[in-house]
Design a protein around this motif. Sequence first.
Motif, PDB file in Angstrom:
ATOM      1  N   ARG A 170      -8.943 -15.557  61.342  1.00 31.47           N
ATOM      2  CA  ARG A 170      -9.424 -14.590  62.344  1.00 31.47           C
ATOM      3  C   ARG A 170      -9.196 -13.157  61.887  1.00 31.47           C
ATOM      4  N   LEU A 171      -8.105 -12.923  61.170  1.00 30.22           N
ATOM      5  CA  LEU A 171      -7.826 -11.592  60.640  1.00 30.22           C
ATOM      6  C   LEU A 171      -8.887 -11.194  59.614  1.00 30.22           C
ATOM      7  N   LEU A 172      -9.297 -12.181  58.811  1.00 30.07           N
ATOM      8  CA  LEU A 172     -10.362 -11.924  57.828  1.00 30.07           C
ATOM      9  C   LEU A 172     -11.681 -11.598  58.526  1.00 30.07           C
ATOM     10  N   MET A 173     -11.912 -12.204  59.679  1.00 28.11           N
ATOM     11  CA  MET A 173     -13.123 -11.907  60.456  1.00 28.11           C
ATOM     12  C   MET A 173     -13.119 -10.444  60.897  1.00 28.11           C
ATOM     13  N   VAL A 174     -11.964  -9.964  61.320  1.00 25.00           N
ATOM     14  CA  VAL A 174     -11.849  -8.565  61.729  1.00 25.00           C
ATOM     15  C   VAL A 174     -12.116  -7.651  60.530  1.00 25.00           C
ATOM     16  N   CYS A 175     -11.530  -7.986  59.400  1.00 24.25           N
ATOM     17  CA  CYS A 175     -11.733  -7.198  58.172  1.00 24.25           C
ATOM     18  C   CYS A 175     -13.202  -7.201  57.768  1.00 24.25           C
ATOM     19  N   LEU A 176     -13.846  -8.345  57.914  1.00 23.83           N
ATOM     20  CA  LEU A 176     -15.256  -8.479  57.559  1.00 23.83           C
ATOM     21  C   LEU A 176     -16.126  -7.579  58.429  1.00 23.83           C
ATOM     22  N   ILE A 177     -15.834  -7.532  59.714  1.00 19.22           N
ATOM     23  CA  ILE A 177     -16.592  -6.687  60.643  1.00 19.22           C
ATOM     24  C   ILE A 177     -16.425  -5.216  60.286  1.00 19.22           C
ATOM     25  N   ILE A 178     -15.175  -4.804  60.029  1.00 17.16           N
ATOM     26  CA  ILE A 178     -14.897  -3.398  59.734  1.00 17.16           C
ATOM     27  C   ILE A 178     -15.479  -2.982  58.384  1.00 17.16           C
ATOM     28  N   VAL A 179     -15.214  -3.774  57.358  1.00 22.11           N
ATOM     29  CA  VAL A 179     -15.710  -3.452  56.015  1.00 22.11           C
ATOM     30  C   VAL A 179     -17.229  -3.518  55.979  1.00 22.11           C
ATOM     31  N   GLY A 180     -17.804  -4.477  56.690  1.00 22.08           N
ATOM     32  CA  GLY A 180     -19.255  -4.599  56.737  1.00 22.08           C
ATOM     33  C   GLY A 180     -19.905  -3.378  57.348  1.00 22.08           C
ATOM     34  N   THR A 181     -19.315  -2.874  58.437  1.00 27.09           N
ATOM     35  CA  THR A 181     -19.849  -1.679  59.091  1.00 27.09           C
ATOM     36  C   THR A 181     -19.753  -0.464  58.171  1.00 27.09           C
ATOM     37  N   ILE A 182     -18.601  -0.319  57.509  1.00 28.11           N
ATOM     38  CA  ILE A 182     -18.407   0.809  56.589  1.00 28.11           C
ATOM     39  C   ILE A 182     -19.381   0.725  55.418  1.00 28.11           C
ATOM     40  N   THR A 183     -19.589  -0.476  54.891  1.00 27.39           N
ATOM     41  CA  THR A 183     -20.499  -0.674  53.759  1.00 27.39           C
ATOM     42  C   THR A 183     -21.931  -0.320  54.148  1.00 27.39           C
ATOM     43  N   MET A 184     -22.360  -0.764  55.319  1.00 28.75           N
ATOM     44  CA  MET A 184     -23.716  -0.456  55.790  1.00 28.75           C
ATOM     45  C   MET A 184     -23.892   1.045  55.997  1.00 28.75           C
ATOM     46  N   TYR A 185     -22.868   1.698  56.539  1.00 27.32           N
ATOM     47  CA  TYR A 185     -22.952   3.139  56.759  1.00 27.32           C
ATOM     48  C   TYR A 185     -23.032   3.874  55.422  1.00 27.32           C
ATOM     49  N   ASN A 186     -22.194   3.463  54.492  1.00 25.53           N
ATOM     50  CA  ASN A 186     -22.175   4.105  53.181  1.00 25.53           C
ATOM     51  C   ASN A 186     -23.502   3.941  52.458  1.00 25.53           C
ATOM     52  N   ALA A 187     -24.102   2.761  52.587  1.00 24.80           N
ATOM     53  CA  ALA A 187     -25.377   2.496  51.918  1.00 24.80           C
ATOM     54  C   ALA A 187     -26.518   3.279  52.556  1.00 24.80           C
ATOM     55  N   SER A 188     -26.423   3.528  53.852  1.00 23.33           N
ATOM     56  CA  SER A 188     -27.517   4.205  54.554  1.00 23.33           C
ATOM     57  C   SER A 188     -27.493   5.721  54.367  1.00 23.33           C
ATOM     58  N   VAL A 189     -26.325   6.349  54.518  1.00 25.26           N
ATOM     59  CA  VAL A 189     -26.276   7.815  54.440  1.00 25.26           C
ATOM     60  C   VAL A 189     -25.137   8.369  53.586  1.00 25.26           C
ATOM     61  N   GLY A 190     -24.279   7.503  53.072  1.00 25.82           N
ATOM     62  CA  GLY A 190     -23.135   7.974  52.295  1.00 25.82           C
ATOM     63  C   GLY A 190     -23.518   8.794  51.076  1.00 25.82           C
ATOM     64  N   PHE A 191     -24.617   8.425  50.418  1.00 26.61           N
ATOM     65  CA  PHE A 191     -25.047   9.137  49.205  1.00 26.61           C
ATOM     66  C   PHE A 191     -25.542  10.544  49.520  1.00 26.61           C
TER      67      PHE A 191
END
Length: 366
Positions: free
Chosen positions: A85-106
């Motif tokens: 379950r802890l990994l699920m939380v990490c997956l949600i957080i890291v996934g959101t950050i990754t999507m944000y970085n890919a969309s406008v981070g550059f």
Amino acid sequence: MTFVLTLMIVFLIVMSVLQKNVQVAEAWTRGYGRQYTKAMSTINKLFPFSLTEFSFIVVICSCVFFLGWGFSFLGNKKVWPFIHRLLMVCLIIVGTITMYNASVGFAYTRAAMPMEGYNGEIKKEDFKAIAEYFVEDYNSCVNELGIDEKGELKMPYSCEDMIAKIRLEFNKLNNDYFSNSVAHPKALGTSGLFNIVGIVGMYFGVLGEANYNTYATNAELPFYITHELCHSIGVMREDDAQLLTFYLLSTSKDPLLRCSAYYNTIGRIIDITSYTDNPNDRKEVISLISDEIRANQTYIYNHWKGKMFLYDFGNAVNDWYLKIFSQNKGTISYDDTPTEVDPGGHVITLSNYQRIYFKIYYENHI
């Protein structure tokens, strides 16, 4: 799940390295980033509510749910279900950050924004006349709009009409550096909560959505909305977004939009009168500010007083966020650049806002 999480972390690291290259950042922003945010903006404008708020609620609730579920296993000494379950939380957080970085981070490390201000001779004999010109126009805008008995600037049309007028101002940009897809801003339903930490607007690249705080006063709102819309066209650095917002509004024919530009920046053109040969010039220009403007400024101060009691916390988080995305000045990036003077007190370089003010003035006094 561990594999997917590891893959996302690796992808995030790779993106962070690639973002340091200006050419890569520019190509990514104009390519994938632009097409992605354009598509998402087209989709989310179909919804009458803020998808950003909804997504934040989903993410937070999901994390709380999985953490609570996980700790229930830990209480029974079931370690692996807890880790899962802890990994699920990490997956949600890291996934959101990754999507944000890919969309406008550059977009934070792309090439410099093309914004031409005044580059001619700096004539200190013109300083007072330039400042007077814009103070008088500010007076004229407020006089045309009027203020109510509380000091609030009167809104001459609906918020929807104001947004439509703001979006039309972006047609002045004819450089491919800027995306031609301007978002459709939405009001934050939980504006009262965002007040607490001093958030007056935000742009969430994952959804291509701009949001504004409905508690903002009429003199502030156009500036805040335009700032978030600047993010939606690929201008993510805060100093660039502030400068572009000022340019778009200050060159508008609409008195409310110009008034908003002046409210947020008029002090910078008044400051230039500190470098004339007459020490009284600054006081004389300030004295030209109408009683209506002063009443409106007092109203705005009182309007926000006591609402942002966790402002320092919100500012610290935003400062940390901006520095992560290579804005080393953090929240100072929102401020105008300084006016550079030599030891004798003579202006060498105008600030960014002043260069726009001077450009507008000389274009109207040829």
